[in-house]
Design an enzyme around this catalytic site. Structure first.
Site, mmCIF file in Angstrom:
data_model
loop_
_atom_site.group_PDB
_atom_site.id
_atom_site.type_symbol
_atom_site.label_atom_id
_atom_site.label_comp_id
_atom_site.label_asym_id
_atom_site.label_seq_id
_atom_site.Cartn_x
_atom_site.Cartn_y
_atom_site.Cartn_z
ATOM 1 C CG ASP A 61 22.672 50.185 52.934
ATOM 2 O OD1 ASP A 61 23.212 49.239 53.551
ATOM 3 O OD2 ASP A 61 21.614 50.053 52.280
ATOM 4 C CG ASP A 97 37.606 59.062 49.352
ATOM 5 O OD1 ASP A 97 38.250 60.110 49.189
ATOM 6 O OD2 ASP A 97 37.494 58.174 48.502
ATOM 7 C CG ASP A 109 38.826 63.424 45.910
ATOM 8 O OD1 ASP A 109 38.768 62.322 45.362
ATOM 9 O OD2 ASP A 109 38.461 64.485 45.363
ATOM 10 C CD GLU A 127 42.466 61.022 43.352
ATOM 11 O OE1 GLU A 127 42.088 60.394 42.364
ATOM 12 O OE2 GLU A 127 41.829 61.973 43.838
ATOM 13 C CG HIS A 175 36.363 55.486 43.020
ATOM 14 N ND1 HIS A 175 37.592 55.589 43.658
ATOM 15 C CD2 HIS A 175 35.934 56.748 42.844
ATOM 16 C CE1 HIS A 175 37.871 56.859 43.849
ATOM 17 N NE2 HIS A 175 36.890 57.585 43.364
ATOM 18 C CG ASP A 176 38.239 57.854 40.110
ATOM 19 O OD1 ASP A 176 37.001 57.967 40.153
ATOM 20 O OD2 ASP A 176 39.008 58.457 40.881
HETATM 21 C C1 GLC Z 1 38.998 62.076 42.619
HETATM 22 C C2 GLC Z 1 38.016 60.961 42.849
HETATM 23 C C3 GLC Z 1 37.020 60.984 41.737
HETATM 24 C C4 GLC Z 1 36.311 62.308 41.766
HETATM 25 C C5 GLC Z 1 37.305 63.472 41.692
HETATM 26 C C6 GLC Z 1 36.638 64.762 42.054
HETATM 27 O O1 GLC Z 1 39.737 61.875 41.467
HETATM 28 O O2 GLC Z 1 38.677 59.746 42.966
HETATM 29 O O3 GLC Z 1 36.098 59.922 41.837
HETATM 30 O O4 GLC Z 1 35.420 62.392 40.687
HETATM 31 O O5 GLC Z 1 38.348 63.294 42.599
HETATM 32 O O6 GLC Z 1 36.320 64.784 43.408
HETATM 33 CA CA CA Z 2 20.379 50.916 50.601
#
Ligand code: GLC
Ligand code: CA
Length: 606
Positions: free
Chosen positions: A47, A116, A223, A292, A364-365
């Site tokens: 958090d 983000d 994103d 992205e 994270h992907d």
């Molecule tokens: C981007 C994010 C990913 C998400 C996708 C849809 O690729 O990095 O984690 O699942 O967009 O929002």
């Molecule tokens: Ca927490």
């Protein structure tokens, strides 16, 4: 509200004399996946207060900017990439006041915060989408609503407007009985795509972005921003609607065709990005905006990030992290140094004159680089290969991104059971490929998940050797939302912090080197050893200052490439080693012998 004046932040650029480039030209960004970073209240989910409590660690590491994966209100279908209220914090992560506190505390330490932002789609629980389900509501045209295919009963199999599949499995169309129509979703059915053709949508998005900028944040990571403009015909119809325009498109193993060619880098993308820049950022200073951009070519990166075009400051390109997959994400092929180098070279070359590059291996992907392309099977191999990939990445020209735990050499999760996974992409992918389309065996799919599944990056941050790795209290009433990697007893921040040979200390050096050297941040980049299948080598030059970077990216020793050897062959002086993945003395000897040990990387002042 924070009363923060961005001009009081350290001007990182001035410190190395690389003006007139913008401040982020020698900055290093650190990505936080809030859910997995630090839990402050024992509910097993990271958090905002948790992040605030770890700011001193980030300041010690030396990064300049924190990118937070989404913390807005969300049903968490895709861990926050499905936003139901852009102007609130999800109670899982805290409150707007916690966000203000995090901003103020970060700014105090000279750290900027980039949020983000997901505006290609919203959650289906967002008020805009709910309103849009009524054809007579002013929001009726805010999403991509379409009737069933002519001659089909709406909601029955095969009645979808076209044969597009979602990247997260299944059809890209979901039937809404209330409206009696389908809506389009590139991602999960809880992530309906916003209709950017509608000026009202764009206005609402910019208004919300301005609200956040006014609150004191330092920019956005946008994103899948290059997927907001879709290819439509002059009547506004998507390909395949009412007709056969995409009837010939290849249908993949799972039975769908991909919307990607019609949604990525679409016809109005430059127009939308320039409009966003005007409406949100014109007149503001000290921010950065990174997009992205799956599917964007290096040449298009140059255009979008050229300051003269006033679109975005940086983009994330993905060709270099796609080198170990073929056809489907889940069909993996072996890593080859050459493929990585070729892709990175294209990216570097394209922004030689204008535009800018972002540099990343992890997010994270993506899986953990040390497990994906390095060797995490024992301590030595792991530390050496983590440093080798860190060195290659951070010595390039561009802005490097570190994903939480990368600086510790954190590894993949090594899950063996489907129940251990949490990610909808993994779970849907398994269901669809193994159980429905039956195009992949369970063993092969489990192996692919273990190698490149997104949850590999999402296990809790490893702070110490205690029961839950310091991510949450050892006596917390609830288990972490995803299991802690058992190797946290060995790989953790407490262990590495004061160790001069740790991966952490190595990353500190990489960051400091960039801050102190205009050659590293903005100098010219030139490839060497273009044919080597083991060694990645290049020079960086700024005026008469040149450094050489040479890294063996394999697990076996390698000959020093001849063009590298030639550069070093004055034969009189000992090479001046600025950094080695082993130690400087050893690398001096390696070079004299003309051989690099496995994962041996060295930066040399020429
Ligand atoms: C981007 C994010 C990913 C998400 C996708 C849809 O690729 O990095 O984690 O699942 O967009 O929002
Ligand atoms: Ca927490």
């Amino acid at each position: 509200m924070t009363n923060f004046n961005r001009s009081t932040l350290p001007d990182t650029v001035r410190s190395n004399g690389a003006t007139p480039n913008p401040w982020w030209a020698n900055a290093v960004v650190y990505q936080i996946y809030p859910r997995s970073f630090q839990d402050s209240n024992g509910d097993g989910i990271g958090d905002l207060k948790g992040i605030t409590s770890r700011l001193d660690y980030l300041a010690d590491l030396g990064v300049d900017v924190l990118w937070l994966s989404p913390v807005y209100r969300s049903p968490q279908d895709d861990n926050g990439y499905d936003i139901s209220d852009y102007q609130d914090i999800d109670p899982l992560f805290g409150t707007l006041e916690d966000m203000d506190e995090l901003l103020a505390e970060a700014h105090k330490r000279g750290l900027r915060i980039v949020m983000d932002l997901v505006v290609n789609h919203t959650s289906d629980e967002h008020a805009w989408f709910q309103a849009s389900r009524d054809k007579n509501d002013p929001h009726a045209d805010w999403y991509w609503w379409r009737p069933a295919k002519p001659g089909h009963e709406p909601g029955t199999p095969g009645a979808e407007p076209n044969q597009w599949g979602s990247y997260f499995g299944g059809s890209a169309w979901e039937y809404d009985p209330k409206r009696g129509e389908y809506f389009f979703h590139q991602y999960s059915k809880k992530q309906p795509d916003l209709n950017w053709e509608n000026p009202e949508v764009r206005k609402a998005v910019y208004k919300m972005m301005n609200w956040w900028m006014d609150r004191g944040i330092d920019g956005f990571r946008m994103d899948v921003i290059t997927q907001i403009s879709k290819t439509v015909d002059k009547n506004g119809r998507l390909p395949g609607e009412d007709g056969s325009e995409i009837a010939d498109l290849p249908v993949g193993e799972e039975g769908y065709s991909s919307p990607f060619p019609f949604c990525s880098d679409g016809p109005r993308i430059d127009e939308f990005l320039a409009e966003m820049r005007r409406e949100v950022f014109e007149g503001r200073e000290g921010y950065m905006n990174v997009g992205e951009a799956p599917g964007i070519t290096p040449a298009r990166n140059e255009h979008v990030t050229d300051p003269a075009n006033k679109e975005l400051d940086m983009l994330f390109l993905f060709d270099h992290v796609g080198i170990d997959q073929e056809g489907s994400k889940w069909n993996t092929v072996p890593f080859e140094v050459k493929n990585l180098r070729d892709r990175m070279t294209e990216q570097q070359e394209a922004v030689r004159k204008a535009g800018w590059a972002s540099l990343f291996f992890c997010n994270h992907d993506q899986p953990r680089v040390v497990s994906r392309w390095g060797n995490d099977s024992d301590r030595d191999s792991r530390e050496l290969s983590a440093k080798a990939f860190g060195m290659v990445l951070h010595m390039h020209r561009g802005t490097p991104y570190i994903y939480e735990g990368e600086e510790l050499g954190m590894t993949n999760a090594h899950f063996t059971k489907l129940e251990q996974y949490r990610d909808l992409e993994a779970l849907n992918g398994y269901r669809q490929r193994v159980e429905e389309a039956k195009c992949q065996s369970s063993e092969s799919m489990m192996a692919a998940l273990a190698l490149i599944g997104r949850d590999n990056a999402r296990t809790p941050m490893q702070w110490d050797a205690s029961k839950y790795a310091g991510f949450t209290a050892p006596d917390a009433p609830v288990e972490p939302w995803i299991s802690v990697n058992p190797n946290h007893v060995e790989i953790n921040a407490a262990e590495e912090f004061d160790d001069p040979d740790s991966v952490y200390t190595f990353y500190k050096k990489l960051i400091a080197m960039r801050h102190n050297s205009a050659t590293i941040s903005t100098g010219e980049w030139h490839l060497l050893a273009a044919d080597s299948d083991q060694v990645y080598a290049f020079t960086r030059t700024n005026g008469d200052d040149t450094i050489l970077v040479v890294v063996n990216l394999t697990d076996r020793s390698a000959a020093l490439p001849s063009d590298v050897a030639e550069l070093l062959s004055d034969g009189v002086s000992e090479p001046q080693v600025l950094l080695s993945t082993y130690d400087a003395m050893r690398s001096v000897k390696s070079i004299a012998r003309g051989e690099l040990a496995r994962w041996e990387g060295v930066v040399i002042q020429l």
